[in-house]
Motif scaffolding. Structure first.
Motif, short mmCIF file in Angstrom:
data_model
loop_
_atom_site.label_atom_id
_atom_site.label_comp_id
_atom_site.label_asym_id
_atom_site.label_seq_id
_atom_site.Cartn_x
_atom_site.Cartn_y
_atom_site.Cartn_z
N LYS A 262 0.87 -1.18 0.00
CA LYS A 262 0.00 0.00 0.00
C LYS A 262 0.90 1.23 0.00
N LYS B 37 4.33 10.03 -0.93
CA LYS B 37 5.11 10.23 -2.14
C LYS B 37 5.87 11.54 -2.04
N TYR C 255 7.87 6.77 -3.92
CA TYR C 255 6.70 6.40 -3.14
C TYR C 255 7.16 5.65 -1.89
N LYS D 7 1.84 6.66 -11.81
CA LYS D 7 1.08 7.48 -10.88
C LYS D 7 0.26 6.53 -10.00
N LEU D 8 0.59 6.48 -8.72
CA LEU D 8 -0.10 5.60 -7.77
C LEU D 8 -0.83 6.45 -6.75
N GLU D 9 -1.97 5.96 -6.29
CA GLU D 9 -2.79 6.69 -5.32
C GLU D 9 -2.27 6.42 -3.91
N VAL D 10 -2.19 7.48 -3.11
CA VAL D 10 -1.68 7.38 -1.75
C VAL D 10 -2.82 7.07 -0.79
N LYS E 10 -4.93 4.73 -0.53
CA LYS E 10 -6.22 4.36 -1.10
C LYS E 10 -6.31 2.88 -1.44
N TYR E 11 -5.30 2.34 -2.13
CA TYR E 11 -5.37 0.97 -2.62
C TYR E 11 -4.12 0.19 -2.24
N TYR F 290 -1.53 -2.49 -3.99
CA TYR F 290 -1.09 -2.77 -5.35
C TYR F 290 -0.22 -4.02 -5.39
N ARG G 158 -3.82 -2.73 -9.26
CA ARG G 158 -4.47 -2.68 -7.95
C ARG G 158 -4.81 -4.11 -7.55
#
Length: 197
Positions: free
Chosen positions: A31, A35, A48, A80-83, A85-86, A88, A109
């Motif tokens: 997770k 970043k 990240y 580009k990864l979501e912080v 949130k998911y 991976y 994800r």
């Protein structure tokens, strides 16, 4: 003089072995928790911070991953990864003690993986470590050795993960032959199913 040349040759071979180890593949479930843009290289690097949940491959080179490095720009294959949130599934390579990934690596994800892919990561894919997946871009395609599985997703999906990569695993079968395997039970070591892709 001859001894010096032999010694230099030996050092050169040892150095080449170290280069081959460099860039070892890493596969983890993690997770993203932060970043930061750093000014490494001409265009910058996104670093990240991750919380590693599980490591599937890469234990020898980097037993625990805390940071993932990628190019800052998507045009240079940066991710580009979501912080926060998911989770991976992240694949990449280790260079100079750092894990790098990008658009050419498999990154997905965790909740978007099929059940077959998740089961494969936990139970099956390690059975295919001595197998080689051979891409088929246009027909006709053939395997050239018993340790190859023919990957045909490229014929219809233009590289996007298709049915074969989402639901099958390339596993070494009886007699040392590799073939595609699909299912929940362990592969039957007495049968090679040549009808599956």
């Amino acid at each position: 003089m001859i001894e010096e040349e032999e010694e230099e040759e030996k050092e050169k071979e040892e150095g080449e072995g170290e280069k081959e180890e460099e860039g070892e593949g890493v596969v983890i479930r993690a997770k993203v928790v932060g970043k930061k843009l750093v000014k490494e290289g001409p265009f910058g690097t996104l670093v990240y911070t991750i919380k590693q949940m599980k490591m599937y491959r890469g234990f020898t080179k980097m037993p625990h991953v805390q940071y993932i490095h990628t190019e800052a720009s998507e045009s240079l294959c940066g991710l580009k990864l979501e912080v926060n949130k998911y989770q991976y599934l992240l694949t990449g390579r280790v260079y100079d003690g750092k894990m790098y990934t990008g658009l050419c690596n498999f990154v997905e994800r965790w909740d978007q993986l099929t059940l077959s892919q998740r089961k494969g990561l936990n139970y099956r894919y390690h059975l295919g470590c001595n197998c080689k997946i051979k891409s088929c871009y246009y027909l006709p395609c053939f395997v050239t050795s018993k340790n190859e599985c023919l990957w045909t997703d490229m014929l219809s999906n233009f590289g996007y993960p298709g049915y074969q990569s989402k639901h099958y695993a390339c596993i070494r079968q009886k007699g040392g032959y590799c073939s595609w395997y699909r299912g929940w039970a362990p592969p039957d070591k007495s049968i090679i199913n040549a009808t599956d892709p």
